[in-house]
Design a protein around this motif. Structure first.
Motif, PDB file in Angstrom:
ATOM      1  N   LEU A   1       0.899  -1.662  -0.171  1.00 57.61           N
ATOM      2  CA  LEU A   1      -0.146  -0.135  -0.170  1.00 57.61           C
ATOM      3  C   LEU A   1       0.976   1.266   0.575  1.00 57.61           C
ATOM      4  O   LEU A   1       0.382   2.615  -0.143  1.00 57.61           O
ATOM      5  CB  LEU A   1      -1.311   0.277   1.282  1.00 57.61           C
TER       6      LEU A   1
ATOM      7  N   GLN B   1     -21.569 -17.906   9.035  1.00 64.45           N
ATOM      8  CA  GLN B   1     -20.522 -17.834   8.597  1.00 64.45           C
ATOM      9  C   GLN B   1     -19.398 -19.159   8.823  1.00 64.45           C
ATOM     10  O   GLN B   1     -19.263 -18.895  10.016  1.00 64.45           O
ATOM     11  CB  GLN B   1     -19.997 -16.834   7.305  1.00 64.45           C
TER      12      GLN B   1
ATOM     13  N   VAL C   1     -13.086 -13.540   6.319  1.00 62.69           N
ATOM     14  CA  VAL C   1     -11.754 -13.247   5.395  1.00 62.69           C
ATOM     15  C   VAL C   1     -11.196 -11.784   6.616  1.00 62.69           C
ATOM     16  O   VAL C   1     -12.383 -10.482   6.911  1.00 62.69           O
ATOM     17  CB  VAL C   1     -12.517 -12.382   3.893  1.00 62.69           C
TER      18      VAL C   1
ATOM     19  N   ALA D   1      -6.560  -5.935  10.875  1.00 62.65           N
ATOM     20  CA  ALA D   1      -7.732  -5.082  10.849  1.00 62.65           C
ATOM     21  C   ALA D   1      -9.581  -4.657  10.781  1.00 62.65           C
ATOM     22  O   ALA D   1      -9.800  -3.690  10.783  1.00 62.65           O
ATOM     23  CB  ALA D   1      -7.166  -3.767   9.011  1.00 62.65           C
ATOM     24  N   SER D   2      -9.206  -6.043  10.655  1.00 67.44           N
ATOM     25  CA  SER D   2     -10.714  -6.400  11.023  1.00 67.44           C
ATOM     26  C   SER D   2     -10.669  -7.339  12.149  1.00 67.44           C
ATOM     27  O   SER D   2      -9.961  -7.328  12.728  1.00 67.44           O
ATOM     28  CB  SER D   2     -11.037  -8.135   9.799  1.00 67.44           C
TER      29      SER D   2
ATOM     30  N   MET E   1     -14.866  -3.836  11.391  1.00 64.38           N
ATOM     31  CA  MET E   1     -13.781  -3.073   9.893  1.00 64.38           C
ATOM     32  C   MET E   1     -14.481  -4.309   9.278  1.00 64.38           C
ATOM     33  O   MET E   1     -13.004  -5.587   9.168  1.00 64.38           O
ATOM     34  CB  MET E   1     -12.714  -2.321  10.807  1.00 64.38           C
ATOM     35  N   GLY E   2     -14.788  -4.280   8.170  1.00 63.68           N
ATOM     36  CA  GLY E   2     -14.543  -4.780   7.014  1.00 63.68           C
ATOM     37  C   GLY E   2     -14.706  -6.357   7.087  1.00 63.68           C
ATOM     38  O   GLY E   2     -13.182  -6.871   6.570  1.00 63.68           O
ATOM     39  N   ILE E   3     -15.113  -7.108   7.413  1.00 63.17           N
ATOM     40  CA  ILE E   3     -15.294  -8.319   6.939  1.00 63.17           C
ATOM     41  C   ILE E   3     -16.195  -8.833   6.090  1.00 63.17           C
ATOM     42  O   ILE E   3     -17.084  -8.301   5.751  1.00 63.17           O
ATOM     43  CB  ILE E   3     -16.533  -8.879   8.478  1.00 63.17           C
ATOM     44  N   SER E   4     -15.558  -9.382   4.936  1.00 61.67           N
ATOM     45  CA  SER E   4     -15.732  -9.688   3.125  1.00 61.67           C
ATOM     46  C   SER E   4     -17.293 -11.120   4.363  1.00 61.67           C
ATOM     47  O   SER E   4     -16.119 -12.059   4.616  1.00 61.67           O
ATOM     48  CB  SER E   4     -14.892  -9.674   2.854  1.00 61.67           C
ATOM     49  N   ARG E   5     -18.223 -11.153   4.407  1.00 58.35           N
ATOM     50  CA  ARG E   5     -19.098 -11.580   4.337  1.00 58.35           C
ATOM     51  C   ARG E   5     -19.029 -13.077   3.083  1.00 58.35           C
ATOM     52  O   ARG E   5     -19.660 -13.457   2.137  1.00 58.35           O
ATOM     53  CB  ARG E   5     -20.550 -11.506   4.534  1.00 58.35           C
ATOM     54  N   ASN E   6     -18.424 -14.420   3.290  1.00 53.17           N
ATOM     55  CA  ASN E   6     -17.739 -15.160   2.379  1.00 53.17           C
ATOM     56  C   ASN E   6     -17.929 -14.966   1.122  1.00 53.17           C
ATOM     57  O   ASN E   6     -17.880 -15.563   0.479  1.00 53.17           O
ATOM     58  CB  ASN E   6     -19.741 -16.543   2.518  1.00 53.17           C
TER      59      ASN E   6
ATOM     60  N   SER F   1     -13.370 -11.562  -2.891  1.00 53.77           N
ATOM     61  CA  SER F   1     -12.070 -10.748  -2.127  1.00 53.77           C
ATOM     62  C   SER F   1     -11.288 -10.197  -2.647  1.00 53.77           C
ATOM     63  O   SER F   1     -10.934  -9.705  -3.246  1.00 53.77           O
ATOM     64  CB  SER F   1     -12.539 -10.406  -0.875  1.00 53.77           C
TER      65      SER F   1
ATOM     66  N   ASP G   1     -11.548  -2.372  -0.529  1.00 51.88           N
ATOM     67  CA  ASP G   1     -12.176  -2.688   1.019  1.00 51.88           C
ATOM     68  C   ASP G   1     -11.714  -0.960   2.086  1.00 51.88           C
ATOM     69  O   ASP G   1     -10.651  -0.449   1.343  1.00 51.88           O
ATOM     70  CB  ASP G   1     -11.050  -3.555   1.948  1.00 51.88           C
TER      71      ASP G   1
ATOM     72  N   HIS H   1     -10.737   0.406   4.606  1.00 50.29           N
ATOM     73  CA  HIS H   1     -10.066   0.459   5.534  1.00 50.29           C
ATOM     74  C   HIS H   1      -8.487   0.424   5.080  1.00 50.29           C
ATOM     75  O   HIS H   1      -7.592   1.711   5.177  1.00 50.29           O
ATOM     76  CB  HIS H   1      -9.931  -0.839   6.201  1.00 50.29           C
ATOM     77  N   LEU H   2      -8.319  -0.701   3.671  1.00 50.20           N
ATOM     78  CA  LEU H   2      -7.090  -0.419   2.942  1.00 50.20           C
ATOM     79  C   LEU H   2      -7.006   0.433   2.377  1.00 50.20           C
ATOM     80  O   LEU H   2      -5.519   0.814   1.835  1.00 50.20           O
ATOM     81  CB  LEU H   2      -7.114  -2.473   2.192  1.00 50.20           C
TER      82      LEU H   2
ATOM     83  N   ILE I   1      -5.902   3.611   3.921  1.00 46.75           N
ATOM     84  CA  ILE I   1      -3.928   3.428   3.827  1.00 46.75           C
ATOM     85  C   ILE I   1      -3.418   4.276   3.328  1.00 46.75           C
ATOM     86  O   ILE I   1      -2.356   4.799   2.801  1.00 46.75           O
ATOM     87  CB  ILE I   1      -3.669   2.502   4.375  1.00 46.75           C
TER      88      ILE I   1
END
Lengths: 192, 96
Positions: A44, A78, A82, A105-106, B1-6, B11, B64, B66-67, B70
């Motif tokens: 990044l 789930q 991720v 971060a998650s 913060m930003g859990i990508s669901r399944n 992702s 995402d 949060h990313l 940054i």
């Protein structure tokens, strides 16, 4: 609740080779089979401070969590999540040091994982060997409504972290061997 | 913060338009790091062109939040080493 783990490993390779291998750890074509929980790695930010010889980098590392405990699975609906980790590193070339801090971060409302690693020349054989140190601390939020569940997640994450750092070390060892072979064949070619 | 669901697959491919630019950059960086920087020859970053292309792609495609933050912050703090080192929380950088 905080759990902390410290590990140390001596690589019988020089510092420049080991840190080169460390950079390649996640991007080496053979790595995905070993570190299958790593889904994606991106750089990044990167900045070279040429006055001091320091290289500053921030990367994102996207990982799949281990299978979650039953209750969490029910809550989230789930099996796994991720998660993104953010890794900041400073390599100081004149001092020959590499320091890395990785944090999740998650899921920070539930759990905070911090992994501090360093690569330094071995004090006894600085030109030949490299010491790797890693301290992992895992803290779950005490006031979390899911504290009991969080503790289970914490344990699961800790297990996964320890397993993975052993695997990560194996990957770095393998890349070091490869680099060693490459450099000796390059030296042979150059002498022709 | 930003859990990508399944969305493991989607992702990981969220920034895949940048995969080629990323590997071009990595190839350049890995070579520069092993041959020059790690040996103490650290005057010049030789992969600026590759980095700029890769980063432009990330700015466009990274999903995402949060990313992204940054990524964008790092552009703002480009001229401040202190900000970078500070945000890494690297109190132990000067130890040993």
């Amino acid at each position: 609740m905080v759990r902390a783990y410290t590990q140390e490993h001596v690589y019988r390779h020089p510092w420049d080779r080991v840190t080169t291998a460390a950079w390649r750890k996640f991007t080496d074509p053979d790595t995905p089979a070993v570190l299958s929980h790593i889904l994606d790695v991106h750089t990044l930010s990167r900045r070279l401070d040429s006055a001091t010889g320091r290289l500053l980098t921030t990367r994102s590392i996207t990982v799949r969590s281990p299978t979650l405990p039953f209750l969490v699975r029910r809550v989230l609906g789930q099996d796994a999540v991720v998660c993104h980790c953010v890794e900041s590193s400073v390599v100081d070339a004149p001092r020959r040091s590499m320091d890395i801090v990785a944090r999740n971060a998650s899921l920070r409302g539930l759990i905070e994982v911090e992994e501090r690693s360093s690569y330094r020349p071995h004090p006894d054989r600085p030109a030949e060997w490299t010491v790797f140190r890693q301290e992992t601390s895992i803290r779950c939020k005490p006031l979390s409504a899911l504290a009991a569940v969080a503790e289970k997640v914490e344990q699961r994450c800790a297990d996964r972290f320890l397993q993975n750092s052993v695997k990560g070390r194996e990957v770095v060892e393998r890349i070091c061997k490869y680099l060693e072979a490459e450099s000796s064949s390059a030296a042979a070619a150059a002498s022709c | 913060m930003g859990i990508s669901r399944n969305r493991a697959a989607s992702s990981s491919s969220s920034a895949s338009p940048c995969a080629q630019l990323r590997s071009a950059y990595h190839d350049c960086f890995n070579r520069w790091y092993s041959e020059k920087f790690s040996k103490g020859r650290c005057e010049e970053d030789e992969c600026v062109a590759e980095w700029d292309k890769y980063k432009a792609c990330l700015v466009q495609h990274l999903e995402d939040k949060h990313l992204r933050q940054i990524l964008l912050e790092s552009e703002a703090s480009l001229y401040s080493v202190k900000a970078d080192a500070g945000s890494s929380g690297d109190a132990n950088v000067t130890s040993h």
